[in-house]
Design a protein around this motif. Structure first.
Motif, PDB file in Angstrom:
ATOM      1  N   PRO A   1       0.800  -1.231   0.000  1.00 12.15           N
ATOM      2  CA  PRO A   1       0.000   0.000   0.000  1.00 12.15           C
ATOM      3  C   PRO A   1       0.832   1.280   0.000  1.00 12.15           C
ATOM      4  O   PRO A   1       0.394   2.304  -0.542  1.00 12.15           O
ATOM      5  N   LYS A   2       2.043   1.238   0.574  1.00 16.92           N
ATOM      6  CA  LYS A   2       2.902   2.429   0.564  1.00 16.92           C
ATOM      7  C   LYS A   2       3.312   2.776  -0.859  1.00 16.92           C
ATOM      8  O   LYS A   2       3.402   3.954  -1.219  1.00 16.92           O
ATOM      9  N   LEU A   3       3.575   1.745  -1.661  1.00 15.83           N
ATOM     10  CA  LEU A   3       3.915   1.961  -3.066  1.00 15.83           C
ATOM     11  C   LEU A   3       2.729   2.572  -3.803  1.00 15.83           C
ATOM     12  O   LEU A   3       2.885   3.523  -4.575  1.00 15.83           O
ATOM     13  N   LEU A   4       1.535   2.055  -3.564  1.00 18.64           N
ATOM     14  CA  LEU A   4       0.326   2.583  -4.188  1.00 18.64           C
ATOM     15  C   LEU A   4       0.134   4.046  -3.826  1.00 18.64           C
ATOM     16  O   LEU A   4      -0.150   4.883  -4.689  1.00 18.64           O
TER      17      LEU A   4
ATOM     18  N   SER B   1      -8.767   4.114  -3.935  1.00 17.79           N
ATOM     19  CA  SER B   1      -9.943   4.138  -3.050  1.00 17.79           C
ATOM     20  C   SER B   1     -10.225   2.778  -2.424  1.00 17.79           C
ATOM     21  O   SER B   1     -10.449   2.665  -1.217  1.00 17.79           O
ATOM     22  N   CYS B   2     -10.212   1.733  -3.255  1.00 18.77           N
ATOM     23  CA  CYS B   2     -10.637   0.416  -2.774  1.00 18.77           C
ATOM     24  C   CYS B   2      -9.578  -0.297  -1.947  1.00 18.77           C
ATOM     25  O   CYS B   2      -9.914  -1.032  -1.016  1.00 18.77           O
ATOM     26  N   ILE B   3      -8.319  -0.075  -2.258  1.00 20.61           N
ATOM     27  CA  ILE B   3      -7.258  -0.744  -1.503  1.00 20.61           C
ATOM     28  C   ILE B   3      -6.908   0.029  -0.237  1.00 20.61           C
ATOM     29  O   ILE B   3      -6.861  -0.531   0.859  1.00 20.61           O
ATOM     30  N   LEU B   4      -6.691   1.331  -0.373  1.00 21.99           N
ATOM     31  CA  LEU B   4      -6.238   2.101   0.787  1.00 21.99           C
ATOM     32  C   LEU B   4      -7.349   2.386   1.788  1.00 21.99           C
ATOM     33  O   LEU B   4      -7.113   2.438   2.995  1.00 21.99           O
ATOM     34  N   TYR B   5      -8.581   2.569   1.272  1.00 25.35           N
ATOM     35  CA  TYR B   5      -9.666   2.990   2.165  1.00 25.35           C
ATOM     36  C   TYR B   5     -10.861   2.042   2.186  1.00 25.35           C
ATOM     37  O   TYR B   5     -11.832   2.296   2.898  1.00 25.35           O
TER      38      TYR B   5
ATOM     39  N   VAL C   1     -16.144  -0.087  -1.717  1.00 20.68           N
ATOM     40  CA  VAL C   1     -16.088  -1.503  -1.332  1.00 20.68           C
ATOM     41  C   VAL C   1     -14.621  -1.933  -1.417  1.00 20.68           C
ATOM     42  O   VAL C   1     -13.762  -1.174  -1.866  1.00 20.68           O
ATOM     43  N   SER C   2     -14.346  -3.161  -1.025  1.00 23.27           N
ATOM     44  CA  SER C   2     -12.982  -3.678  -1.138  1.00 23.27           C
ATOM     45  C   SER C   2     -12.622  -3.914  -2.607  1.00 23.27           C
ATOM     46  O   SER C   2     -13.502  -4.005  -3.472  1.00 23.27           O
TER      47      SER C   2
END
Length: 203
Positions: A104-107, A169-173, A177-178
């Motif tokens: 997620p840090k890379l994203l 949006s979906c991965i970080l938060y 939805v997921s």
């Protein structure tokens, strides 16, 4: 590659990797060039042999990280011997999404700093070399599958903008939805983008 060139490449890679660690830990604004060279164990003058300033480093780092993403996806695609343009594109997209879910840090870093100009640089400057191979392969996939696309670059831009914003949006938060829940809808939307931009080549 000679010893001098190998040493230069190692220092450049060290600076890129160290800056990524610091940018994701402290943030770009709070990270200084002194912070980077101190952690990298290099002299400050060495920094300026490779980069004009911190902003140049950031742009090249985004290029470097983006290139790695697409280079790794391209390598996996070749190894799996996936056939058919749509299947190949979905394989690459899903491979990248999977990597971003794990990092997620890379994203977050790429999403904040990636522009289309920098993205194109990732292919034109070949960092690493197999990133250029992916872009060439993308064009070859269209030809080999007898698909006509008047604006190949615009189609790729549209897909990547959609994937990038969706992942953010979906991965970080996990919103709305997921990523797992949203992925089938993302695939359906990308299929519509393919339909919009492409058509079978005339015999």
């Amino acid at each position: 590659m000679g010893k001098v060139e190998t040493n230069k490449k190692q220092k450049n890679t060290t600076l890129l990797q160290t800056s990524f660690e610091l940018f994701t830990e402290k943030g770009f604004t709070k990270t200084t060039i002194s912070d980077i060279v101190n952690r990298a164990g290099l002299a400050k003058g060495t920094f300026y042999l490779y980069f004009k300033d911190k902003y140049d480093l950031r742009d090249r780092l985004v290029t470097y990280k983006t290139s790695q993403l697409f280079g790794n996806a391209h390598t996996a695609l070749i190894e799996q011997n996936i056939q058919g343009f749509e299947n190949q594109m979905f394989f690459v997209i899903d491979h990248i999404i999977d990597r971003l879910e794990k990092e997620p840090k890379l994203l977050q870093f790429i999403s904040k700093n990636l522009s289309w100009g920098i993205f194109k640089n990732a292919f034109e400057k070949t960092v690493p070399e197999n990133s250029r191979q992916f872009y060439d392969y993308y064009q070859d996939m269209l030809t080999q599958n007898h698909i006509s696309c008047e604006n190949q670059e615009l189609m790729l831009f549209t897909i990547l903008e959609l994937v990038g914003s969706t992942c953010y949006s979906c991965i970080l938060y996990q919103q709305p939805v997921s990523m797992e829940e949203y992925l089938p809808y993302l695939h359906q939307t990308i299929r519509q983008i393919f339909i919009t931009f492409t058509k079978p080549m005339a015999d």
